[in-house]
Scaffold this motif. Structure first.
Motif, PDB file in Angstrom:
ATOM      1  N   LEU A 140       0.797  -1.225   0.000  1.00  0.00           N
ATOM      2  CA  LEU A 140       0.000   0.000   0.000  1.00  0.00           C
ATOM      3  C   LEU A 140       0.828   1.273   0.000  1.00  0.00           C
ATOM      4  CD1 LEU A 140      -2.707  -1.054   2.631  1.00  0.00           C
ATOM      5  CD2 LEU A 140      -3.128  -0.565   0.215  1.00  0.00           C
ATOM      6  N   ALA A 141       2.108   1.156   0.297  1.00  0.00           N
ATOM      7  CA  ALA A 141       2.938   2.332   0.517  1.00  0.00           C
ATOM      8  C   ALA A 141       3.040   3.245  -0.697  1.00  0.00           C
ATOM      9  CB  ALA A 141       4.338   1.906   0.962  1.00  0.00           C
ATOM     10  N   GLY A 142       2.851   2.722  -1.901  1.00  0.00           N
ATOM     11  CA  GLY A 142       3.013   3.559  -3.086  1.00  0.00           C
ATOM     12  C   GLY A 142       1.908   4.563  -3.295  1.00  0.00           C
ATOM     13  N   HIS A 143       0.705   4.302  -2.758  1.00  0.00           N
ATOM     14  CA  HIS A 143      -0.436   5.184  -3.024  1.00  0.00           C
ATOM     15  C   HIS A 143      -0.979   5.863  -1.773  1.00  0.00           C
ATOM     16  CE1 HIS A 143      -4.006   6.791  -4.892  1.00  0.00           C
ATOM     17  NE2 HIS A 143      -4.797   6.086  -4.089  1.00  0.00           N
ATOM     18  N   LEU A 144      -1.055   5.143  -0.657  1.00  0.00           N
ATOM     19  CA  LEU A 144      -1.610   5.693   0.581  1.00  0.00           C
ATOM     20  C   LEU A 144      -0.496   5.990   1.563  1.00  0.00           C
ATOM     21  CD1 LEU A 144      -4.608   3.223   1.094  1.00  0.00           C
ATOM     22  CD2 LEU A 144      -4.674   5.463   0.012  1.00  0.00           C
ATOM     23  N   ASP A 145      -0.608   7.110   2.308  1.00  0.00           N
ATOM     24  CA  ASP A 145       0.385   7.366   3.352  1.00  0.00           C
ATOM     25  C   ASP A 145      -0.018   6.601   4.610  1.00  0.00           C
ATOM     26  OD1 ASP A 145      -1.474   8.894   4.904  1.00  0.00           O
ATOM     27  OD2 ASP A 145      -0.909  10.742   3.879  1.00  0.00           O
ATOM     28  N   THR A 146       0.833   6.626   5.617  1.00  0.00           N
ATOM     29  CA  THR A 146       0.604   5.798   6.807  1.00  0.00           C
ATOM     30  C   THR A 146      -0.670   6.203   7.548  1.00  0.00           C
ATOM     31  OG1 THR A 146       1.994   7.219   8.205  1.00  0.00           O
ATOM     32  CG2 THR A 146       3.067   5.380   7.081  1.00  0.00           C
ATOM     33  N   PHE A 147      -0.971   7.508   7.594  1.00  0.00           N
ATOM     34  CA  PHE A 147      -2.183   7.959   8.277  1.00  0.00           C
ATOM     35  C   PHE A 147      -3.429   7.434   7.572  1.00  0.00           C
ATOM     36  CE2 PHE A 147       0.732  11.674   9.230  1.00  0.00           C
ATOM     37  CZ  PHE A 147       1.025  11.251  10.520  1.00  0.00           C
ATOM     38  N   GLU A 148      -3.404   7.457   6.250  1.00  0.00           N
ATOM     39  CA  GLU A 148      -4.548   6.962   5.480  1.00  0.00           C
ATOM     40  C   GLU A 148      -4.715   5.458   5.661  1.00  0.00           C
ATOM     41  OE1 GLU A 148      -4.070  10.394   2.012  1.00  0.00           O
ATOM     42  OE2 GLU A 148      -3.191   8.396   1.766  1.00  0.00           O
ATOM     43  N   ILE A 149      -3.602   4.731   5.629  1.00  0.00           N
ATOM     44  CA  ILE A 149      -3.676   3.279   5.827  1.00  0.00           C
ATOM     45  C   ILE A 149      -4.302   2.955   7.178  1.00  0.00           C
ATOM     46  CG2 ILE A 149      -2.315   1.180   6.165  1.00  0.00           C
ATOM     47  CD1 ILE A 149      -0.288   2.326   4.160  1.00  0.00           C
ATOM     48  N   LEU A 150      -3.845   3.633   8.239  1.00  0.00           N
ATOM     49  CA  LEU A 150      -4.360   3.339   9.570  1.00  0.00           C
ATOM     50  C   LEU A 150      -5.791   3.837   9.743  1.00  0.00           C
ATOM     51  CD1 LEU A 150      -1.260   3.997  11.836  1.00  0.00           C
ATOM     52  CD2 LEU A 150      -2.228   1.824  11.114  1.00  0.00           C
ATOM     53  N   GLY A 151      -6.159   4.923   9.056  1.00  0.00           N
ATOM     54  CA  GLY A 151      -7.537   5.386   9.119  1.00  0.00           C
ATOM     55  C   GLY A 151      -8.496   4.375   8.522  1.00  0.00           C
ATOM     56  N   TYR A 152      -8.178   3.891   7.329  1.00  0.00           N
ATOM     57  CA  TYR A 152      -9.037   2.884   6.689  1.00  0.00           C
ATOM     58  C   TYR A 152      -9.002   1.560   7.453  1.00  0.00           C
ATOM     59  CZ  TYR A 152      -9.272   6.179   2.810  1.00  0.00           C
ATOM     60  OH  TYR A 152      -9.489   7.295   2.049  1.00  0.00           O
ATOM     61  N   ARG A 153      -7.830   1.206   7.979  1.00  0.00           N
ATOM     62  CA  ARG A 153      -7.739  -0.020   8.781  1.00  0.00           C
ATOM     63  C   ARG A 153      -8.652   0.054   9.991  1.00  0.00           C
ATOM     64  NH1 ARG A 153      -3.206  -2.066  13.014  1.00  0.00           N
ATOM     65  NH2 ARG A 153      -4.297  -0.495  14.213  1.00  0.00           N
ATOM     66  N   SER A 154      -8.647   1.211  10.665  1.00  0.00           N
ATOM     67  CA  SER A 154      -9.469   1.365  11.865  1.00  0.00           C
ATOM     68  C   SER A 154     -10.952   1.349  11.533  1.00  0.00           C
ATOM     69  CB  SER A 154      -9.097   2.674  12.576  1.00  0.00           C
ATOM     70  OG  SER A 154      -7.749   2.648  13.014  1.00  0.00           O
ATOM     71  N   LEU A 155     -11.322   1.887  10.369  1.00  0.00           N
ATOM     72  CA  LEU A 155     -12.728   1.866   9.963  1.00  0.00           C
ATOM     73  C   LEU A 155     -13.208   0.427   9.785  1.00  0.00           C
ATOM     74  CD1 LEU A 155     -15.291   3.331   9.070  1.00  0.00           C
ATOM     75  CD2 LEU A 155     -14.329   3.435   6.748  1.00  0.00           C
ATOM     76  N   ILE A 156     -12.428  -0.378   9.089  1.00  0.00           N
ATOM     77  CA  ILE A 156     -12.789  -1.792   8.911  1.00  0.00           C
ATOM     78  C   ILE A 156     -12.768  -2.509  10.256  1.00  0.00           C
ATOM     79  CG2 ILE A 156     -12.081  -3.977   7.847  1.00  0.00           C
ATOM     80  CD1 ILE A 156     -10.939  -2.307   5.521  1.00  0.00           C
ATOM     81  N   GLY A 157     -11.757  -2.202  11.077  1.00  0.00           N
ATOM     82  CA  GLY A 157     -11.657  -2.823  12.400  1.00  0.00           C
ATOM     83  C   GLY A 157     -12.842  -2.481  13.278  1.00  0.00           C
ATOM     84  N   LEU A 158     -13.346  -1.245  13.190  1.00  0.00           N
ATOM     85  CA  LEU A 158     -14.501  -0.837  13.990  1.00  0.00           C
ATOM     86  C   LEU A 158     -15.729  -1.657  13.607  1.00  0.00           C
ATOM     87  CD1 LEU A 158     -15.779   1.031  16.069  1.00  0.00           C
ATOM     88  CD2 LEU A 158     -16.132   2.726  14.251  1.00  0.00           C
ATOM     89  N   VAL A 159     -15.929  -1.874  12.313  1.00  0.00           N
ATOM     90  CA  VAL A 159     -17.057  -2.699  11.853  1.00  0.00           C
ATOM     91  C   VAL A 159     -16.933  -4.113  12.409  1.00  0.00           C
ATOM     92  CG1 VAL A 159     -18.165  -3.723   9.829  1.00  0.00           C
ATOM     93  CG2 VAL A 159     -17.401  -1.337   9.758  1.00  0.00           C
ATOM     94  N   ILE A 160     -15.718  -4.663  12.374  1.00  0.00           N
ATOM     95  CA  ILE A 160     -15.504  -6.026  12.870  1.00  0.00           C
ATOM     96  C   ILE A 160     -15.777  -6.122  14.373  1.00  0.00           C
ATOM     97  CG2 ILE A 160     -13.770  -7.828  13.241  1.00  0.00           C
ATOM     98  CD1 ILE A 160     -12.423  -6.862  10.634  1.00  0.00           C
ATOM     99  N   VAL A 161     -15.209  -5.191  15.138  1.00  0.00           N
ATOM    100  CA  VAL A 161     -15.365  -5.226  16.596  1.00  0.00           C
ATOM    101  C   VAL A 161     -16.824  -5.019  16.995  1.00  0.00           C
ATOM    102  CG1 VAL A 161     -14.749  -4.075  18.753  1.00  0.00           C
ATOM    103  CG2 VAL A 161     -12.986  -4.532  17.048  1.00  0.00           C
ATOM    104  N   LEU A 162     -17.514  -4.067  16.352  1.00  0.00           N
ATOM    105  CA  LEU A 162     -18.918  -3.828  16.676  1.00  0.00           C
ATOM    106  C   LEU A 162     -19.776  -5.048  16.331  1.00  0.00           C
ATOM    107  CD1 LEU A 162     -19.610  -0.108  15.672  1.00  0.00           C
ATOM    108  CD2 LEU A 162     -19.706  -1.124  17.960  1.00  0.00           C
ATOM    109  N   THR A 163     -19.461  -5.701  15.224  1.00  0.00           N
ATOM    110  CA  THR A 163     -20.202  -6.901  14.849  1.00  0.00           C
ATOM    111  C   THR A 163     -20.055  -7.983  15.917  1.00  0.00           C
ATOM    112  OG1 THR A 163     -19.899  -6.441  12.482  1.00  0.00           O
ATOM    113  CG2 THR A 163     -20.460  -8.704  13.099  1.00  0.00           C
ATOM    114  N   ILE A 164     -18.831  -8.176  16.399  1.00  0.00           N
ATOM    115  CA  ILE A 164     -18.585  -9.161  17.457  1.00  0.00           C
ATOM    116  C   ILE A 164     -19.326  -8.772  18.735  1.00  0.00           C
ATOM    117  CG2 ILE A 164     -16.818 -10.129  18.979  1.00  0.00           C
ATOM    118  CD1 ILE A 164     -14.857  -9.866  16.614  1.00  0.00           C
ATOM    119  N   ALA A 165     -19.253  -7.486  19.099  1.00  0.00           N
ATOM    120  CA  ALA A 165     -19.886  -7.026  20.333  1.00  0.00           C
ATOM    121  C   ALA A 165     -21.400  -7.191  20.281  1.00  0.00           C
ATOM    122  CB  ALA A 165     -19.521  -5.559  20.583  1.00  0.00           C
ATOM    123  N   VAL A 166     -22.010  -6.878  19.135  1.00  0.00           N
ATOM    124  CA  VAL A 166     -23.466  -6.962  19.011  1.00  0.00           C
ATOM    125  C   VAL A 166     -23.925  -8.423  18.976  1.00  0.00           C
ATOM    126  CG1 VAL A 166     -25.422  -6.497  17.480  1.00  0.00           C
ATOM    127  CG2 VAL A 166     -23.714  -4.710  17.903  1.00  0.00           C
TER     128      VAL A 166
END
Length: 299
Positions: free
Chosen positions: A31-57
């Motif tokens: 991913l390093a060629g197109h997204l910077d580290t902040f963008e990678i972690l932002g999108y990662r956290s968005l997907i992670g939030l969906v996963i964690v909320l799904t487990i919690a619910v």
């Protein structure tokens, strides 16, 4: 069953952690060629939030995600966010094996931090292993060599500091605030989503992942969460003295991946320094096991 009776199960869970950590490194490099580290972690956290909320619910555990001990959560995630950004940045500048070797120094930094900030005693063993760890870092980083201390090496060493700070806050959260692992994961992805968006938008331009990037962003999110879940589960099934040597297999695995797919050479000094760092960590674990056994033995 006791913890000591399930080393095979722990080893199987650790194989998942090894796969997760290695996959995250490869995906981050892609991913390093197109997204910077902040963008990678932002999108990662968005997907992670969906996963964690799904487990919690689905498991009826939303109550574990309620706000509590928020200063500790913020401190933990500032350290982890900084460490992850520096890790992803270093990933593009130095060989993967060198990055992983330097990352292994963070448990030693946790021991030093616990002495300074949590009031734990500086034992002779902890002092010795701290010196060993520092020697191992010098061998891996070679700041006085021909190349000197490069930006990539500096970022890799700094990421270990971020991970150490995160671990210290996690220790406080689990021991004094009694926050569950699910609660820690929820606030990790929630807070780091906010951090990532703020940092990514600071320059007024946040790149969207291309269609070709989406699988790699998903791999970063799923492998990161999965690796830490597997590691935590393994530690619940067997002592750290069994789990940690398995975790150390990350180094030769990522070295082979770097050699096969990215043309990175196998550096004997990196393995030597990493072995010294690992030995220091392992001595600390054995000393802690002896201390706990002594306290639990009735007089």
């Amino acid at each position: 069953m006791s913890m000591q009776s399930q080393p095979i199960k722990a080893a199987l869970w650790m194989s998942g952690a090894l796969l997760g950590f290695s996959s995250m490194a490869v995906a981050g490099r892609q991913l390093a060629g197109h997204l910077d580290t902040f963008e990678i972690l932002g999108y990662r956290s968005l997907i992670g939030l969906v996963i964690v909320l799904t487990i919690a619910v689905t498991q009826g555990r939303l109550r574990e995600c309620r706000p509590s001990a928020m200063p500790l959560h913020v401190g933990r995630n500032l350290g982890h966010f900084a460490g992850q950004n520096l890790w992803l940045y270093a990933l593009t500048l130095i060989p993967m094996a060198q990055l992983f070797a330097l990352e292994f120094s963070y448990p030693i930094l946790v021991g030093l931090g616990a002495t300074i900030f949590l009031g734990e005693k500086m034992t002779p063993t902890r002092a010795l292993t701290s010196l060993m760890g520092f020697a191992g870092i010098l061998i891996v980083a070679r700041p006085f060599g021909a190349d000197g201390l490069s930006i990539g090496i500096f970022a890799a060493m700094a990421c270990a500091l971020g991970f150490a700070a995160s671990a210290l806050f996690t220790k406080r959260l689990t021991l004094t605030a009694h926050v569950t692992i699910l609660g820690i994961m929820f606030w990790m992805v929630t807070l780091q989503l906010g951090f990532g968006l703020v940092c990514a938008l600071a320059d007024g331009d946040m790149a969207l992942p291309r269609l070709i990037d989406l699988p790699w962003v998903t791999v970063v999110a799923v492998s990161g969460l999965g690796a830490h879940f597997c590691l935590t589960t393994a530690l619940s099934l067997a002592p750290a003295s069994i789990v940690t040597p398995i975790d150390f297999l990350r180094l030769p695995i990522i070295a082979v991946i770097g050699m096969m797919f990215y043309g990175e050479g196998l550096d004997a000094l990196v393995f030597l320094g990493a072995a010294i760092i690992f030995s220091a960590n392992y001595i600390n674990i054995l000393a802690e096991n002896r201390r706990m056994s002594a306290h639990s033995t009735p007089s």
